[in-house]
Design an enzyme around this catalytic site. Sequence first.
Site, PDB file in Angstrom:
ATOM      1  N   ASP A   1       0.818  -1.213   0.000  1.00  0.00           N
ATOM      2  CA  ASP A   1       0.000   0.000   0.000  1.00  0.00           C
ATOM      3  C   ASP A   1       0.852   1.263   0.000  1.00  0.00           C
ATOM      4  O   ASP A   1       0.415   2.316   0.435  1.00  0.00           O
ATOM      5  CB  ASP A   1      -0.937   0.006   1.207  1.00  0.00           C
ATOM      6  CG  ASP A   1      -0.181  -0.029   2.532  1.00  0.00           C
ATOM      7  OD1 ASP A   1       1.073  -0.151   2.513  1.00  0.00           O
ATOM      8  OD2 ASP A   1      -0.820   0.082   3.589  1.00  0.00           O
TER       9      ASP A   1
ATOM     10  N   CYS B   1       4.831  -0.094   2.681  1.00  0.00           N
ATOM     11  CA  CYS B   1       5.324  -1.421   3.035  1.00  0.00           C
ATOM     12  C   CYS B   1       6.592  -1.370   3.880  1.00  0.00           C
ATOM     13  O   CYS B   1       6.763  -2.182   4.793  1.00  0.00           O
ATOM     14  CB  CYS B   1       5.517  -2.279   1.796  1.00  0.00           C
ATOM     15  SG  CYS B   1       6.706  -1.624   0.596  1.00  0.00           S
TER      16      CYS B   1
ATOM     17  N   HIS C   1       9.039  -3.753  -3.204  1.00  0.00           N
ATOM     18  CA  HIS C   1       8.237  -4.026  -2.013  1.00  0.00           C
ATOM     19  C   HIS C   1       9.111  -4.562  -0.890  1.00  0.00           C
ATOM     20  O   HIS C   1      10.019  -5.367  -1.116  1.00  0.00           O
ATOM     21  CB  HIS C   1       7.148  -5.047  -2.357  1.00  0.00           C
ATOM     22  CG  HIS C   1       6.294  -5.453  -1.197  1.00  0.00           C
ATOM     23  ND1 HIS C   1       5.231  -4.690  -0.756  1.00  0.00           N
ATOM     24  CD2 HIS C   1       6.342  -6.537  -0.373  1.00  0.00           C
ATOM     25  CE1 HIS C   1       4.658  -5.293   0.268  1.00  0.00           C
ATOM     26  NE2 HIS C   1       5.322  -6.403   0.525  1.00  0.00           N
TER      27      HIS C   1
ATOM     28  N   HIS D   1       0.527  11.395 -14.296  1.00  0.00           N
ATOM     29  CA  HIS D   1      -0.067  10.057 -14.375  1.00  0.00           C
ATOM     30  C   HIS D   1       0.587   9.146 -13.329  1.00  0.00           C
ATOM     31  O   HIS D   1       1.804   9.086 -13.243  1.00  0.00           O
ATOM     32  CB  HIS D   1       0.124   9.464 -15.768  1.00  0.00           C
ATOM     33  CG  HIS D   1      -0.501  10.270 -16.848  1.00  0.00           C
ATOM     34  ND1 HIS D   1      -0.232  10.076 -18.192  1.00  0.00           N
ATOM     35  CD2 HIS D   1      -1.413  11.293 -16.805  1.00  0.00           C
ATOM     36  CE1 HIS D   1      -0.942  10.936 -18.911  1.00  0.00           C
ATOM     37  NE2 HIS D   1      -1.647  11.689 -18.099  1.00  0.00           N
TER      38      HIS D   1
END
Length: 339
Positions: free
Chosen positions: A145, A148, A252, A332
């Site tokens: 999320d 981490c 991650h 973006h």
Amino acid sequence: MQLRVRHPAGQAVLTLDDSTATVAILFTSIAQTCALDVSCISLMSGFPPAPLNVAHDSSASLKDIGLQSGDTLIVKAKQADVNVTPTPVGVVGAATDVSQMSEDEQLAHAIAMSERDAGLGVAPSSSAATPAPSSVCVRRVVDSDNSCLFRAVGYVMHGSRSHADRLRRECADAVSADPVRFNEAILGASNAEYRAYLLNKDKWGGAIELMILSEVYKREIAAYDIVTQRRDLYGEGNGYSERVMVIYDGIHYDALAMAPRRNAPETNDVTVFRSDGGDAAAYDASARELVREANRTRQFTDTANFTLRCLVCQKGIVGEKEAREHAKTTGHQNFGEYA
């Protein structure tokens, strides 16, 4: 089609037939892999991860919902379907405040409490401890999320994944308290801008934050990189007598713990241990073996060379650096991996 799956108990690779695989088949395969009821499963995908809003019994093909070979799926257990057993008074668990746990943590907590009631569980140590001689290093997955790193460090320091916001604030306060040390040359932004960056829950932590958290907790943090199989030891040389461990797969962070066996409940985890004894070498060796196996089975993302597509403008992008530059110039933020 091969899909990487990150679930509460670890990671796996699913191989499905491109021509016949449907969403229903995908969910069934994940349920079997993760030992979850199919109706409990929710999925996230993309870069950064976003909810995959599809019904578990849908007959749509995987290509119809935008999945491609090589994509990563994050599996979460829906909170409403998790039956959590309250922690009895006097029992120390991975986190005793159930209402503050993440969905994954609630599931693990319920399993651990069930095993404890059956006489299988043992309360974990909340400070430096000596795992059993036969202990193995295990990976404890945290939510993907964008917090981490903070969740992983929170788990190894506190035994809970729910301290991410607190750890963000500690890092932000440390940065603002020492503008000479944490200057623009070090941070890549002004001190005030970097502090604001840290307090944004959509932003990732990295080496600077691991260094700060090592100093805050007066503990070494051993960070293992699956891609390079390198170990970076934050706080080394500062005289800290305790150590914790985390693992990084390219995009991650997860927590590492010593457990009596690979499938042991989290209540058995030892996450803080002495760094100045002979046992530290054994724990490091066990962690390195886990990292070697994760590298061998390609449980990582090569951020320098992986290919992405911007899901807003469909532009092809190579590597994290280009993704960050594209996000900065266009605004973006939604990317997906190419096969």
